[in-house]
Design a protein around this motif. Structure first.
Motif, PDB file in Angstrom:
ATOM      1  N   LYS B   4      67.338  38.776 -40.845  1.00 27.01           N
ATOM      2  CA  LYS B   4      66.069  38.380 -39.958  1.00 27.01           C
ATOM      3  C   LYS B   4      66.379  37.105 -39.575  1.00 27.01           C
ATOM      4  O   LYS B   4      66.109  36.549 -38.375  1.00 27.01           O
ATOM      5  N   GLN B   5      66.780  35.903 -40.368  1.00 27.79           N
ATOM      6  CA  GLN B   5      66.565  34.623 -39.929  1.00 27.79           C
ATOM      7  C   GLN B   5      67.691  34.453 -39.043  1.00 27.79           C
ATOM      8  O   GLN B   5      67.418  33.548 -38.096  1.00 27.79           O
ATOM      9  N   PHE B   6      68.831  35.240 -39.306  1.00 31.04           N
ATOM     10  CA  PHE B   6      70.063  34.844 -38.282  1.00 31.04           C
ATOM     11  C   PHE B   6      69.713  35.619 -37.001  1.00 31.04           C
ATOM     12  O   PHE B   6      70.012  34.871 -35.981  1.00 31.04           O
ATOM     13  N   GLN B   7      69.069  36.760 -36.850  1.00 32.36           N
ATOM     14  CA  GLN B   7      68.763  37.290 -35.475  1.00 32.36           C
ATOM     15  C   GLN B   7      67.498  36.476 -34.727  1.00 32.36           C
ATOM     16  O   GLN B   7      67.499  36.697 -33.603  1.00 32.36           O
ATOM     17  N   GLU B   8      66.671  35.935 -35.577  1.00 28.17           N
ATOM     18  CA  GLU B   8      65.782  35.117 -34.955  1.00 28.17           C
ATOM     19  C   GLU B   8      66.244  33.942 -34.367  1.00 28.17           C
ATOM     20  O   GLU B   8      65.678  33.291 -33.173  1.00 28.17           O
ATOM     21  N   ALA B   9      67.392  33.336 -34.946  1.00 27.52           N
ATOM     22  CA  ALA B   9      67.975  32.137 -34.267  1.00 27.52           C
ATOM     23  C   ALA B   9      68.974  32.673 -33.045  1.00 27.52           C
ATOM     24  O   ALA B   9      69.511  31.472 -32.714  1.00 27.52           O
ATOM     25  N   LEU B  10      69.339  33.868 -33.005  1.00 24.30           N
ATOM     26  CA  LEU B  10      70.153  34.325 -32.082  1.00 24.30           C
ATOM     27  C   LEU B  10      70.260  33.801 -30.576  1.00 24.30           C
ATOM     28  O   LEU B  10      71.550  33.270 -30.063  1.00 24.30           O
ATOM     29  N   PRO B  11      69.352  33.422 -30.108  1.00 22.58           N
ATOM     30  CA  PRO B  11      69.248  32.804 -28.704  1.00 22.58           C
ATOM     31  C   PRO B  11      69.967  31.813 -28.640  1.00 22.58           C
ATOM     32  O   PRO B  11      70.743  31.047 -27.942  1.00 22.58           O
ATOM     33  N   HIS B  12      69.457  30.877 -29.640  1.00 27.91           N
ATOM     34  CA  HIS B  12      70.182  29.555 -29.909  1.00 27.91           C
ATOM     35  C   HIS B  12      71.692  29.602 -30.269  1.00 27.91           C
ATOM     36  O   HIS B  12      72.505  28.740 -29.842  1.00 27.91           O
ATOM     37  N   ILE B  13      71.774  30.686 -31.071  1.00 30.14           N
ATOM     38  CA  ILE B  13      73.290  30.639 -31.733  1.00 30.14           C
ATOM     39  C   ILE B  13      74.320  30.994 -30.574  1.00 30.14           C
ATOM     40  O   ILE B  13      75.493  30.328 -30.497  1.00 30.14           O
ATOM     41  N   ILE B  14      73.825  31.974 -29.596  1.00 30.26           N
ATOM     42  CA  ILE B  14      74.641  32.340 -28.572  1.00 30.26           C
ATOM     43  C   ILE B  14      74.965  31.222 -27.665  1.00 30.26           C
ATOM     44  O   ILE B  14      76.056  31.132 -27.003  1.00 30.26           O
ATOM     45  N   GLU B  15      73.796  30.535 -27.370  1.00 28.15           N
ATOM     46  CA  GLU B  15      74.011  29.393 -26.308  1.00 28.15           C
ATOM     47  C   GLU B  15      74.854  28.468 -26.840  1.00 28.15           C
ATOM     48  O   GLU B  15      75.600  27.866 -26.067  1.00 28.15           O
ATOM     49  N   SER B  16      74.446  27.932 -27.938  1.00 30.06           N
ATOM     50  CA  SER B  16      74.910  26.506 -28.472  1.00 30.06           C
ATOM     51  C   SER B  16      75.878  26.489 -29.625  1.00 30.06           C
ATOM     52  O   SER B  16      76.150  25.409 -29.994  1.00 30.06           O
TER      53      SER B  16
END
Lengths: 201, 218
Positions: B4-16
């Motif tokens: 859950k925590q990982f996927q909530e941060a996904l937009p940022h993870i994929i971008e940066s």
């Protein structure tokens, strides 16, 4: 292809055609239309998902080009300048229809059906290697308008989030969030399409 | 870190890119790993999409009309070639008798209008060629008789070789345009826009014929 190397039907280079069109040379303008009509039309079609609207907006974009080409100073590539002009024409049109506002609300208040929780702990078959372009085009067409616009601008047209935020009048965070949801939605659509194909076989 | 925590941060993870905790989760969780791989793959494939197709020829026609209406260009200044792109489906289409009949009627009407609009030219023409009434000119244009066209070009060339050459070039472009439009109308006889495109082609030819005739008679 670089601007200098592009030539139009009359044998003019693109740069020559631009200079002539600036002083009202209709034939040069026609050449520029021939060179850029496909990309401008495709941009309009992908952003609106509607052929009739895309035609009207392509027409409007080139009419604005004719009126404004004298202001082109060559600070960016002509194609970049023209496509930005076309994007603005489409966004202006969509704003009149109220679609971007709806899409931005969606971005600020994520819906559970599009949110990340759906995938938590799920084991799905990966898409990699299984997308054909026709399916991808169709799935993009099926996206909700707000998602589609951001996806087209960022992933297809190559605009950065800060540029999209400026054009759309939203925050960079909204642009990123909406792009992510667009990709998630596309993933669902593509998997659905693949499953339907498998059933038909 | 959980999914859950990982996927909530996904937009940022994929971008940066992710922080060490996120990277560690990505390596250990197959579901999240597949999700990231899919999203990156979708973005990669989207970048490969090319502009799909040309706009309908009526878009160019409308642009011409709008510019002419606004007085930004003179009507007829732009060639009709902008209507037909190399890869447009219009090049694959064929002729229809109904389209021809409609086009002929339109050309006749247009030519009569044009000639009547220039009474001086019409009178001049009648004085020199008694049998060449306006409707005859229009009929010739509609019939698109290559021999008549060439005779007219020859007449112009005798008067002024440059003028003859200009009209001949224009004639070739127009005939090519008409041929494409006829094919388009044949392939899609129920498409009103394509039929309109054909009528536009014949109108252009009628205008060419009228202008060439007037120049020949000057």
């Amino acid at each position: 292809m670089t601007q200098a190397k592009k030539t139009i039907a009359s044998g003019l280079s693109e740069a020559e055609a631009i200079e002539r069109a600036k002083v009202g040379d209709a034939a040069a303008f026609e050449g520029l239309y021939g060179l850029h009509k496909r990309r401008v039309y495709s941009l309009c079609l992908r952003m609106t998902g509607n052929t009739a609207e895309a035609e009207d907006l392509t027409q409007e974009a080139f009419l604005q080009l004719y009126r404004k080409i004298a202001t082109f100073r060559g600070e960016s590539a002509f194609s970049t300048w023209l496509h930005r002009l076309a994007v603005n024409v489409v966004l202006m049109h969509l704003r009149k229809k109220g679609l971007p506002e709806v899409s931005l609300d969606e971005a600020l208040e994520p819906q559970h059906e599009d949110g990340p929780r759906k995938d938590i702990g799920a084991r799905d078959n990966v898409l990699a290697g299984s997308i054909d372009r026709v399916n991808l085009e169709r799935s993009i067409e099926s996206l909700p308008p707000g998602y589609r616009i951001i996806f087209v601008l960022h992933d297809i047209e190559g605009y950065e989030h800060n540029e999209i935020a400026e054009m759309m009048g939203c925050s960079i965070g909204n642009s990123k969030s909406q792009l992510h949801k667009a990709r998630m939605k596309l993933r669902d659509l593509l998997k659905l399409s693949r499953a339907e194909k498998a059933i038909r076989r | 870190m959980n999914c859950k925590q990982f996927q909530e941060a996904l937009p940022h993870i994929i971008e940066s890119g992710g922080d060490p905790d996120q990277e560690a989760h990505l390596l250990s969780c197959e579901a999240c790993s597949e999700l990231v791989r899919d999203l990156k793959y979708i973005a990669e494939q989207a970048r490969l999409l090319l502009p799909m197709r040309d706009p309908n020829p009526r878009v160019w026609s409308n642009i011409q009309d709008s510019l002419a209406r606004e007085g930004l260009v003179q009507e007829g200044r732009m060639s009709p070639r902008g209507h037909i792109a190399k890869n447009s489906p219009i090049q694959k289409k064929n002729w229809t008798p109904l389209g021809a009949a409609l086009a002929a009627i339109a050309v006749l009407a247009l030519a009569v209008l044009l000639v009547n609009y220039h009474p001086g030219a019409a009178a001049n023409q009648a004085a020199i060629t008694p049998v060449a009434a306006p409707s005859n000119n229009a009929a010739k244009a509609a019939a698109s008789n290559p021999a008549d066209d060439q005779a007219l070009v020859n007449q112009l060339s005798q008067r002024d070789p440059e003028l003859g050459k200009a009209y001949e070039t224009s004639l070739k472009e127009l005939n090519s345009y008409i041929s494409d439009a006829e094919q388009a109308a044949s392939d899609d006889p129920d498409d009103a826009a394509v039929q309109q495109h054909l009528l536009n082609a014949y109108e252009q030819k009628a205008m060419w014929y009228e202008m060439a005739t007037n120049r020949a008679l000057e």
